[in-house]
Design a protein around this motif. Structure first.
Motif, PDB file in Angstrom:
ATOM      1  N   UNK A 303       0.806  -1.217   0.000  1.00  0.00           N
ATOM      2  CA  UNK A 303       0.000   0.000   0.000  1.00  0.00           C
ATOM      3  C   UNK A 303       0.846   1.279   0.000  1.00  0.00           C
ATOM      4  N   UNK A 304       2.168   1.112  -0.046  1.00  0.00           N
ATOM      5  CA  UNK A 304       3.071   2.263   0.007  1.00  0.00           C
ATOM      6  C   UNK A 304       3.744   2.458  -1.350  1.00  0.00           C
ATOM      7  N   UNK A 305       3.643   3.656  -1.899  1.00  0.00           N
ATOM      8  CA  UNK A 305       4.307   4.002  -3.159  1.00  0.00           C
ATOM      9  C   UNK A 305       5.803   4.214  -2.928  1.00  0.00           C
ATOM     10  N   UNK A 306       6.618   4.123  -3.994  1.00  0.00           N
ATOM     11  CA  UNK A 306       8.068   4.339  -3.841  1.00  0.00           C
ATOM     12  C   UNK A 306       8.403   5.677  -3.170  1.00  0.00           C
ATOM     13  N   UNK A 307       7.733   6.755  -3.596  1.00  0.00           N
ATOM     14  CA  UNK A 307       7.949   8.079  -2.999  1.00  0.00           C
ATOM     15  C   UNK A 307       6.582   8.573  -2.500  1.00  0.00           C
ATOM     16  N   UNK A 323       2.459  12.603  -1.974  1.00  0.00           N
ATOM     17  CA  UNK A 323       2.936  12.710  -3.358  1.00  0.00           C
ATOM     18  C   UNK A 323       2.012  11.966  -4.319  1.00  0.00           C
ATOM     19  N   UNK A 324       0.718  12.321  -4.286  1.00  0.00           N
ATOM     20  CA  UNK A 324      -0.276  11.713  -5.180  1.00  0.00           C
ATOM     21  C   UNK A 324      -0.259  10.185  -5.082  1.00  0.00           C
ATOM     22  N   UNK A 325      -0.143   9.685  -3.867  1.00  0.00           N
ATOM     23  CA  UNK A 325      -0.113   8.242  -3.653  1.00  0.00           C
ATOM     24  C   UNK A 325      -1.487   7.635  -3.892  1.00  0.00           C
ATOM     25  N   UNK A 326      -1.510   6.341  -4.217  1.00  0.00           N
ATOM     26  CA  UNK A 326      -2.765   5.648  -4.510  1.00  0.00           C
ATOM     27  C   UNK A 326      -3.584   5.434  -3.233  1.00  0.00           C
ATOM     28  N   UNK A 327      -2.925   4.921  -2.181  1.00  0.00           N
ATOM     29  CA  UNK A 327      -3.649   4.594  -0.942  1.00  0.00           C
ATOM     30  C   UNK A 327      -3.810   5.789  -0.014  1.00  0.00           C
ATOM     31  N   UNK A 328      -3.043   6.864  -0.253  1.00  0.00           N
ATOM     32  CA  UNK A 328      -3.213   8.077   0.528  1.00  0.00           C
ATOM     33  C   UNK A 328      -2.351   8.162   1.777  1.00  0.00           C
ATOM     34  N   UNK A 329      -2.285   9.365   2.315  1.00  0.00           N
ATOM     35  CA  UNK A 329      -1.590   9.654   3.575  1.00  0.00           C
ATOM     36  C   UNK A 329      -2.617  10.222   4.546  1.00  0.00           C
ATOM     37  N   UNK A 330      -2.654   9.679   5.751  1.00  0.00           N
ATOM     38  CA  UNK A 330      -3.671  10.072   6.719  1.00  0.00           C
ATOM     39  C   UNK A 330      -3.029  10.669   7.971  1.00  0.00           C
ATOM     40  N   UNK A 331      -3.632  11.733   8.478  1.00  0.00           N
ATOM     41  CA  UNK A 331      -3.191  12.351   9.731  1.00  0.00           C
ATOM     42  C   UNK A 331      -4.408  12.461  10.641  1.00  0.00           C
ATOM     43  N   UNK A 332      -4.307  11.832  11.797  1.00  0.00           N
ATOM     44  CA  UNK A 332      -5.405  11.822  12.776  1.00  0.00           C
ATOM     45  C   UNK A 332      -6.720  11.336  12.151  1.00  0.00           C
ATOM     46  N   UNK A 333      -6.616  10.339  11.258  1.00  0.00           N
ATOM     47  CA  UNK A 333      -7.788   9.733  10.649  1.00  0.00           C
ATOM     48  C   UNK A 333      -8.279  10.406   9.399  1.00  0.00           C
ATOM     49  N   UNK A 334      -7.713  11.522   9.008  1.00  0.00           N
ATOM     50  CA  UNK A 334      -8.168  12.268   7.832  1.00  0.00           C
ATOM     51  C   UNK A 334      -7.137  12.188   6.710  1.00  0.00           C
ATOM     52  N   UNK A 335      -7.619  11.922   5.489  1.00  0.00           N
ATOM     53  CA  UNK A 335      -6.713  11.893   4.348  1.00  0.00           C
ATOM     54  C   UNK A 335      -6.286  13.322   4.025  1.00  0.00           C
ATOM     55  N   UNK A 336      -4.991  13.505   3.796  1.00  0.00           N
ATOM     56  CA  UNK A 336      -4.474  14.864   3.576  1.00  0.00           C
ATOM     57  C   UNK A 336      -3.684  14.944   2.277  1.00  0.00           C
TER      58      UNK A 336
END
Length: 368
Positions: A303-307, A323-336
């Motif tokens: 679920x982690x992209x190279x960058x 960095x426009x990842x497929x699975x996303x980056x979440x902070x405190x439960x919210x996608x950012x």
């Protein structure tokens, strides 16, 4: 039904599962309401196996011992003052720098399961340690000789012929050797910083190596005094072994402590392949992803992209960007997409969870 009593047994109360459930409930509640879990993060303890100072100390110790074991047979077979003894002495400190630099340099890559980084840091550490060891040993020898000559002029040549009976001579030699070994230890910790192109980490290694060398150097003569029974006529091999092991361990320890004192912000992994490790933010930006070139390498996670994401140092703090990842980056439960990090922020990337931490700030805004 409302009048029915809830009975909790003693075994249920003391069950460790209760603490785990309460901890998870607190984390989930924090995630739902977007609250910064400062108190939760405060209780996170870095596992000993991931403590930088501990591993750096072991790396320096083992590297110095290997160097001593390689050179001591040759050094012990030559007489003091001969060209063979001088060459062996130069080789000794150069190999201490080489092996200690090798192990210290590859350590971060090993702990991060990053073979590429380990090889790069180790090779640079060994090269810098060996070449730097030759140069610094030469300078250290000059410094020791000059100070020793000053000591003879001040305290008298007769005193230096029998140092066991003159404490002032021993003290003078200790200071001279400490300064010499301080110079010889300067290059021990430069490998990791140069490998990661981090000026701050390079400076930490430089300062730590100097402090470790000074500490190891000042212990050499007291150790020799006790090993030889107060005569200084025997036990040089054991004294060298102990002294060099101390200088290697002290250099690694000091590098780790300087790093610990000087770090401003870091990410602590609570879930993931390196649970219990903290990642100090040195580079700007620091990339997070499955590529071995990332500062925070999250390996074997589909679920982690190279960058996947990056942390950038901005004017008044640190900025996390996806960095426009497929699975996303979440902070405190919210996608950012972008998020200004605050202490206690819980970052979720793939199957890994990290908590953002930083030094507390004074009222004036300076970190302490």
């Amino acid at each position: 039904m409302l009048d029915e009593k809830v009975v909790i047994t003693y075994d249920e109360l003391m069950n460790n599962r209760v603490d785990e459930l309460l901890k998870r409930q607190a984390e989930e509640t924090a995630l739902r309401i977007g609250m910064h879990t400062e108190s939760y993060a405060e209780n996170d303890a870095v596992s000993l196996v991931y403590k930088s100072w501990f591993n750096l100390m072991l790396a320096g110790l083992v590297g110095a011992f290997i160097a001593w074991a390689c050179v001591e047979p040759r050094l012990g077979a030559t007489e003091l003052g001969t060209s063979e003894h001088t060459v062996a002495s130069f080789l000794l400190f150069s190999l201490v720098g080489c092996f200690a630099g090798l192990l210290i340099g590859c350590l971060e890559g090993i702990l991060s399961r990053n073979v590429k980084r380990a090889l790069k840091g180790g090779l640079l550490g060994a090269l810098i340690g060996f070449v730097g060891g030759i140069l610094s040993t030469y300078v250290a020898g000059i410094v020791f000789f000059v100070i020793a000559r000053m000591g003879i002029m001040i305290l008298g040549e007769e005193s230096f012929r029998d140092p066991a009976k003159h404490f002032s001579v021993v003290l003078f030699i200790m200071i001279a050797r400490s300064l010499g070994w301080c110079i010889a230890g300067m290059t021990l910790g430069l490998g990791p910083g140069i490998a990661l192109a981090s000026k701050k980490l390079t400076l930490n290694g430089f300062i730590g190596g100097m402090l470790g060398g000074a500490f190891g150097g000042i212990l050499f003569d007291p150790i020799n005094y006790f090993v030889s029974g107060g005569t200084f006529e025997s036990g040089a091999a054991i004294s060298r072994a102990i002294g060099l092991v101390v200088i290697g361990a002290a250099a690694g320890l000091m590098i780790g402590l300087v790093e610990l004192i000087s770090m401003d912000a870091w990410l602590y992994m609570t879930e993931g392949p390196m649970r219990g490790k903290q990642f100090i933010i040195y580079k700007n930006p620091t990339f997070i992803g499955s590529s071995t070139s990332c500062g925070i390498y999250l390996f074997k996670d589909p679920y982690v992209n190279p960058w996947h994401a990056k942390v950038s140092i901005v004017r008044d703090g640190y900025l996390l960007e996806d960095n426009d990842s497929v699975s996303g980056t979440f902070v405190n439960g919210n996608r950012i997409k972008k998020h200004k990090l605050l202490p206690g922020d819980i970052i979720k990337i793939g199957e890994s969870t990290l908590i953002y931490r930083e030094k507390k700030k004074t009222k004036g805004g300076n970190k302490k």
